[in-house]
Design an enzyme around this catalytic site. Structure first.
Site, PDB file in Angstrom:
ATOM      1  N   GLY A  57     -11.000   2.331  -2.698  1.00 35.02           N
ATOM      2  CA  GLY A  57     -11.947   1.344  -2.123  1.00 35.02           C
ATOM      3  C   GLY A  57     -12.462   1.653  -0.756  1.00 35.02           C
ATOM      4  O   GLY A  57     -11.439   2.063   0.116  1.00 35.02           O
ATOM      5  N   GLN A  58     -13.502   1.388  -0.312  1.00 30.67           N
ATOM      6  CA  GLN A  58     -13.932   1.555   0.996  1.00 30.67           C
ATOM      7  C   GLN A  58     -15.019   0.366   1.500  1.00 30.67           C
ATOM      8  O   GLN A  58     -15.863  -0.089   0.565  1.00 30.67           O
ATOM      9  CB  GLN A  58     -14.358   2.805   1.238  1.00 30.67           C
ATOM     10  N   PHE A  61     -14.983  -2.414   6.856  1.00 32.01           N
ATOM     11  CA  PHE A  61     -14.157  -2.827   7.809  1.00 32.01           C
ATOM     12  C   PHE A  61     -12.659  -1.897   7.280  1.00 32.01           C
ATOM     13  O   PHE A  61     -11.698  -2.017   8.193  1.00 32.01           O
ATOM     14  CB  PHE A  61     -13.703  -4.182   7.950  1.00 32.01           C
ATOM     15  N   VAL A 105      -9.199   1.439   1.389  1.00 37.55           N
ATOM     16  CA  VAL A 105      -7.995   1.040   0.595  1.00 37.55           C
ATOM     17  C   VAL A 105      -7.521   2.188  -0.083  1.00 37.55           C
ATOM     18  O   VAL A 105      -8.398   3.050  -0.925  1.00 37.55           O
ATOM     19  CB  VAL A 105      -8.553  -0.181  -0.478  1.00 37.55           C
ATOM     20  N   ASP A 159     -14.902 -14.623   3.847  1.00 36.78           N
ATOM     21  CA  ASP A 159     -15.779 -13.767   3.085  1.00 36.78           C
ATOM     22  C   ASP A 159     -15.434 -13.798   1.519  1.00 36.78           C
ATOM     23  O   ASP A 159     -15.092 -12.775   0.827  1.00 36.78           O
ATOM     24  CB  ASP A 159     -15.156 -12.331   3.699  1.00 36.78           C
TER      25      ASP A 159
END
Ligand SMILES: *[C@@H]1O[C@H](CO)[C@@H](O)[C@H](O)[C@H]1NC(C)=O
Ligand SMILES: *[C@@H]1O[C@H](CO)[C@@H](O)[C@H](O)[C@H]1NC(C)=O
Ligand SMILES: *[C@@H]1O[C@H](CO)[C@@H](O)[C@H](O)[C@H]1NC(C)=O
Ligand SMILES: *[C@@H]1O[C@H](CO)[C@@H](O)[C@H](O)[C@H]1NC(C)=O
Ligand SMILES: *[C@@H]1O[C@H](CO)[C@@H](O)[C@H](O)[C@H]1NC(C)=O
Length: 816
Positions: free
Chosen positions: A510-511, A514, A517, A631
């Site tokens: 994942g990206q 910020f 992953v 968030d």
């Protein structure tokens, strides 16, 4: 219960008397049981005293399989954890024991024949009172005086509680020490004891019948040098060493919000363990256990030996540089294990008459040797220490005594006889060893092992390969816990690189704006999610606050939150390690292909929403802390193997959020989920999370994205006004049959709750705890929503929609 009421009746009879005293009998609110009694009253088997607050209980008990009776104090949460025993070696044969003040005002324990089996000894008091304090200390005082005439904390058994101490009373010559039980069935003093040694630097030592078995290493101003692990929990349980004219002692305290804790000396092998009662899981969690490995066995490798806990293949023992094994062991493994004959200097020192050609070599990262016969000077600098050692031909090694002053430390310890009980330890100190000039010749030497095998043999090569592999493996095993207690450990970058194959692209899962992953695999096969925060995205404050935020996150534990397992804070890297979630995030399902949508049926979606609401409500105050997620969005809601939601990324957003007034502000919240007042530059409050939750709820039921223009909210409101709210439900799903009318009602209710959560004014949105009760009870009244936020509230800037890529991703809106 009978015993309790007897005691109460007795107290009631005394009431007229008590009323004349300024001090009324304090009872524990929880149990309604007294925490004290005075002269004239007594405590018999079956009765108890419970400390105010209810944590500790005094009473009679039988340990393990024994039927003998003892008077002791235990933790009320687990009555088998007795931490103090009065009549350790004078057991009562039956239940006829009684605790009472005798004629000369000593607190005594009497047997059935009214003989004294234990006594606190005479006290100068005319109105003695015995009380079990909130700290777990049993005290005797005169009336309401502040002075303790006697206290159980002065007579430790096998357990050290916050507020107790070990060490020496320099006035009386007395000593506080722990003595283990003889066995699980017998609390009488066993073979093991634990003392604070005060010759040299203070350090804790475990003894077995007068022989040292385990040292913690010397106190270095912060902790005992061989147990750096304590820094993980030192903020909850600060350690303290006191050196004053009246005492030399060690003890610890507990922060007001810390869990109950105890340090126990075990009767089996003299192990020392710190346990913490985790109220979340309802059990004792081990924070530290020593000895940890064979290298903690006292002087295992003999004089000038150096123990390496990761070198099992070579029997753990080696020699410090410049030394070789005294008796070269035969290749038989039997003898390798037994080799504790120590090491011999290879090249003689050259020092006489104030002249010397010797040098000093550093042995880095060790538990300092036994300082029993060492000379200590706390005031000089390390450089002066070196000079002092160099000038004295009998000085064999030196080290700093206190690490607080700076990188190298201050103060000076000098060893003149053998260096004993030296071992490698993560985060250990440096020892500087005096060696002959010839040892500094420039050639790389392989560490001397105690195994004397032909150097060139294939066996040796295999052994070395194995040792390296084993070392790497054992470094990683157990570093990242399954179920970390309150304090999560920090792990080294090297370990993280190892488990993510050096952050390889193949491991990337994942990206976001910020962070990136990665999936990581531990040697035992377990998977973890490694979230590497982008250094460029972190604010200076975020970098600084990282560890503190991690601690807050670590304290948040709830079934609907992703569990933080460990972190890394090395150099510029800021990395968080979470449990791994196989099923990815909610957005992949609710906005995904038909088959994925169908795998989340209505009942499952409602359950998910309940779980998410519980998790957010917990963040908002269920833990005692009030944390704004900042968030919330479907990309941050992961699903576990049982389709339970796990909220990710709580707390981290703060590390990126910068001052709203700053010109280069970055709003850390995704378009479509941000509350209108926050987008307009207002404060981030709990109600912003409620808003985001409302959007998630409507998205989950409709399968539609809200988006920056708040299209979904407008659509939902329209249908609500026209009383056609059912049309909002995801049409790719099978329509609900008539028979499931009940579920339909629930869905409708649910949408109404969602609309309430996205109200324009924060004050019109319910608190998250109210949302939970509205969701879980089908009868509670739900307010009529007003028209929710209009498109004015939408993010109207050059919003850059980050691509949501599943696990632990972030999207950002740049408002500059
Ligand atoms: C212990 O207390 C009870 C009730 O207060 C009393 O009846 C009894 O006489 C006391 N026993 C002794 C030995 O003091
Ligand atoms: C401890 O608790 C157990 C189970 O709740 C009970 O059987 C036992 O009698 C208790 N022991 C003491 C000393 O109160
Ligand atoms: C004990 O306290 C009582 C009052 O509570 C007082 O009268 C008495 O003098 C005190 N005795 C001693 C020895 O301190
Ligand atoms: C001592 O260790 C044994 C075995 O590890 C454990 O069962 C027991 O509870 C421990 N005792 C104490 C007093 O901690
Ligand atoms: C300290 O000196 C005593 C007496 O010489 C000796 O028995 C003991 O082993 C020494 N301790 C250490 C750690 O070197």
């Amino acid at each position: 219960m009978v015993a309790t009421s007897q005691l109460l009746v007795r107290l009631l009879l005394l009431l007229p008397l008590i009323c004349f005293l300024p001090l009324s009998i304090q009872t524990s609110a929880a149990a309604g049981v007294a925490d004290k009694f005075e002269r004239g009253l007594n405590l018999t088997d079956g009765q108890t005293l419970v400390s105010a607050g209810g944590s500790y209980t005094l009473g009679f008990f039988s340990p393990g399989a024994s039927t003998k009776r003892y008077l002791g104090i235990w933790f009320s949460v687990s009555n088998d954890t007795v931490y103090w025993v009065a009549n350790r070696d004078q057991p009562l044969p039956d239940k006829s024991g009684m605790l009472v003040f005798d004629d000369v005002n000593s607190l005594v324990l009497l047997d059935g024949a009214r003989r004294t089996v234990w006594s606190s000894n005479v006290m100068a008091a005319s109105a003695p009172v015995v009380q079990l304090l909130q700290s777990g200390n049993l005290v005797v005082r005169n009336g309401s005086s502040d002075t303790f005439l006697w206290q159980s904390f002065d007579h430790p058994t096998d357990t050290l509680l916050p507020g107790m101490k070990l060490g020496k009373n320099l006035w009386t010559g007395g000593e506080w020490k722990l003595t283990a039980w003889r066995s699980a069935d017998d609390p009488s003093p066993g073979d093991y004891s634990r003392t604070l040694e005060t010759a040299g630097l203070p350090e804790l030592v475990v003894w077995k019948r007068g022989v040292k078995t385990y040292r913690t290493g010397p106190w270095n101003g912060r902790y005992f040098n061989g147990v750096p692990e304590v820094s993980w929990y030192a903020d909850k349980y600060p350690l303290r060493v006191t050196t004053s004219p009246s005492e030399k002692t060690y003890g610890y305290t507990a922060a007001p919000d810390a869990f109950l804790t105890r340090v126990v000396l075990n009767y089996t092998a003299g192990g020392v363990e710190r346990l913490v009662w985790d109220t979340g899981v309802g059990e004792w969690v081990s924070y530290f256990k020593g000895p940890r490995d064979p290298c903690d066995a006292y002087a295992k490798c003999g004089p000038f030996g150096l123990c390496d806990g990761e070198a099992a293949s070579s029997g753990f023992c080696g020699c410090v540089d410049g030394f070789s094994p005294v008796v070269p062991a035969s290749p038989s493994t039997q003898e390798v294990k037994d080799s504790s004959g120590g090491c011999r200097r290879k090249a003689a020192l050259d020092c006489a008459g104030g002249k010397s050609t010797d040098g000093f070599k550093v042995v880095p990262g060790v538990k300092l040797p036994d300082t029993q016969n060492a000379t200590v000077d706390m005031v000089i600098e390390l450089e002066d220490c070196r000079e002092r050692c160099f000038a004295d031909c009998s000085c064999l090694a030196y080290a700093a005594a206190d690490v607080r002053g700076g990188s190298d430390g201050t103060g000076c310890v000098i060893w003149k006889d053998a260096i004993l009980d030296l071992r490698f330890v993560d985060g250990g100190s440096n020892v500087y060893l005096r060696l002959s000039k010839s040892e500094f010749d420039d050639h790389k030497r392989f560490p001397t092992l105690l195994v004397a095998t032909p150097v060139a043999s294939i066996f040796t090569i295999l052994l070395v390969v194995f040792a390296i592999w084993w070392r790497r493996k054992s470094r990683v095993v157990g570093v990242i816990p399954h179920n970390p207690a309150m304090a999560v450990p920090s792990v080294s970058l090297a370990i993280i690189k190892e488990v993510t194959r050096n952050f390889s692209d193949g491991n990337k899962i994942g990206q976001g704006g910020f962070s990136v992953v990665y999936k990581g695999q531990l040697p035992e096969g377990r998977l973890i999610a490694v979230k590497r925060l982008k250094q460029s995205a972190l604010t200076t404050k975020g970098k600084k606050d990282f560890v503190r935020e991690v601690e807050v996150m670590a304290g948040l534990r709830h079934g609907s939150l992703v569990r933080l397992l460990a972190y890394c804070n090395e150099g510029k890297e800021r990395i968080l390690i979470y449990e791994y979630m196989r099923n990815r995030s909610l957005n992949a399902y609710i906005f995904g292909a038909t088959n994925l949508r169908a795998s989340l049926n209505w009942a499952r979606r409602l359950e998910l929403l309940h779980g998410i609401a519980h998790g957010v409500a917990y963040l908002h105050g269920g833990s005692g802390e009030s944390v704004i997620h900042r968030d919330l969005k479907p990309g941050n809601i992961l699903l576990d193997d049982e389709w339970k939601p796990k909220i990710a990324d709580f707390g981290t957003a703060k590390l990126f959020a910068v001052d709203q007034a700053a010109p280069d502000q970055t709003i850390v919240i995704s378009p479509g989920y941000a509350a209108p007042e926050y987008v307009r530059g207002g404060d981030m409050t709990l109600k912003c999370d409620v808003y985001s939750f409302g959007v998630i709820l409507l998205e989950t039921l409709s399968g539609e994205r809200n988006g920056a223009l708040q299209r979904l909210l407008a659509h939902a409101w329209e249908l609500w006004e026209q009383n056609k709210i059912v049309e909002l439900l995801d049409t790719t799903m099978v329509p609900l049959p008539e028979s499931e009318q009940e579920l339909l009602c629930e869905l409708q209710r649910c949408i109404q709750i969602g609309l309430l959560c996205v109200q324009e004014m924060p004050g019109d949105r319910p608190a998250m705890s109210v949302v939970v009760s509205m969701l879980t009870s089908t009868t509670s009244k739900i307010d009529w929503p007003k028209r929710p936020t209009n498109s004015d509230g939408a993010v109207s800037s050059n919003s850059s929609h980050g691509v949501v890529t599943g696990l632990l991703s972030h999207t950002t809106t740049d408002l500059t």
